[in-house]
Design an enzyme around this catalytic site. Sequence first.
Site, short mmCIF file in Angstrom:
data_model
loop_
_atom_site.label_atom_id
_atom_site.label_comp_id
_atom_site.label_asym_id
_atom_site.label_seq_id
_atom_site.Cartn_x
_atom_site.Cartn_y
_atom_site.Cartn_z
CG ASP A 100 35.25 39.25 44.23
OD1 ASP A 100 36.42 39.32 44.68
OD2 ASP A 100 34.64 40.24 43.78
CG ASP A 103 43.40 40.76 38.77
OD1 ASP A 103 44.19 40.13 38.05
OD2 ASP A 103 42.96 41.88 38.46
P1 5GP Z 1 43.57 42.19 43.36
O1 5GP Z 1 43.92 43.06 44.53
O2 5GP Z 1 43.86 40.71 43.56
O3 5GP Z 1 44.15 42.71 42.08
O4 5GP Z 1 42.06 42.41 43.06
C1 5GP Z 1 41.09 41.78 43.69
C2 5GP Z 1 39.80 42.55 43.58
O5 5GP Z 1 39.69 43.26 42.33
C3 5GP Z 1 38.69 41.54 43.58
O6 5GP Z 1 38.29 41.25 44.88
C4 5GP Z 1 37.65 42.20 42.73
O7 5GP Z 1 36.85 43.03 43.53
C5 5GP Z 1 38.44 43.05 41.74
N1 5GP Z 1 38.62 42.31 40.48
C6 5GP Z 1 39.74 41.72 40.01
N2 5GP Z 1 39.53 41.12 38.83
C7 5GP Z 1 38.23 41.32 38.55
C8 5GP Z 1 37.38 40.90 37.45
O8 5GP Z 1 37.74 40.22 36.49
N3 5GP Z 1 36.08 41.31 37.52
C9 5GP Z 1 35.59 42.07 38.55
N4 5GP Z 1 34.32 42.40 38.49
N5 5GP Z 1 36.35 42.44 39.59
C10 5GP Z 1 37.66 42.07 39.58
MG MG Z 2 36.68 42.13 45.73
#
Ligand code: 5GP
Ligand code: MG
Length: 176
Positions: A100, A103
Site C-alpha cells: 500500500d 513510509d
Molecule cells: P514502512 O516500513 O515503510 O515505514 O511502513 C510501511 C507500512 O506502514 C505500510 O505498509 C503501512 O501498512 C504502514 N503505514 C505507513 N504509513 C502509513 C499511513 O500513512 N497510513 C496507514 N494506514 N498505514 C501506514
Molecule cells: Mg502495509
Amino acid sequence: MKPGRVLLTQAQIHARVRQLGQGVSRHYRGQPPGQRPIFLGVMNGALFFLADLLHAVDLDTEISCVRLASYQGTQSTGRIRGLGVLGKSIAGRHVLIVDDILDTGRTLSALARRLKKLGASDVKICVLLEKRRRHEVAVRPDWVGFKIADEFVVGYGLDYNGRYRTLKQIRILSKN
Ligand code: 5GP
Ligand code: MG
C-alpha cells in the site's frame, strides 16, 4: 481520530492503478518466456490494491501474500512482525512485491532482503503510495502510484488500528 480530507478519490485511484497495470504488464511481457511472476501482496493494507492491480494486468501470474505489520496507531514501531509467512517456493522466481505505502522503507527493505535470501532471481516493488520524506532505509520502488505528503492516510486498504480500510477513497486521518 477519524477520516478527514479526501486526498485521492476512487476515480483517481482506479485510473492510476490501470496505468500501473499497463506498465507492469509491459515489463513482465518483456521477460524470457516461462518466467511467471509472483505478485506478492503485503496484507492487510495491499488487499484492494493487489486485487485491482491484478485486474489491470494482462499477464499469466501467480498470487501470494505475506502478513507484515510495523505500525501501532499512527506510529511506526520500527519492528517488523510476521516476516517469513510465505507458503510458496520463491527460489528462481521473479517476485513483484505489492504494498500500500512506502513510509520509512523498513518493511519493504526487510521483505526484499528476505526474498533474495530465499533465492528469488528478481525482486521488484510496486507501491500505491510513497510518502515524500527521507526514507530511513534506502528502498527504490519500481512503480509508484502517487507521491504524497508525510501525513497519515486511511482508506482503500489502509487502516488506523484496524479501522477505515473499506473506505473507497484515501483520506487524511484527522484529530476532529
Ligand atoms: P514502512 O516500513 O515503510 O515505514 O511502513 C510501511 C507500512 O506502514 C505500510 O505498509 C503501512 O501498512 C504502514 N503505514 C505507513 N504509513 C502509513 C499511513 O500513512 N497510513 C496507514 N494506514 N498505514 C501506514
Ligand atoms: Mg502495509
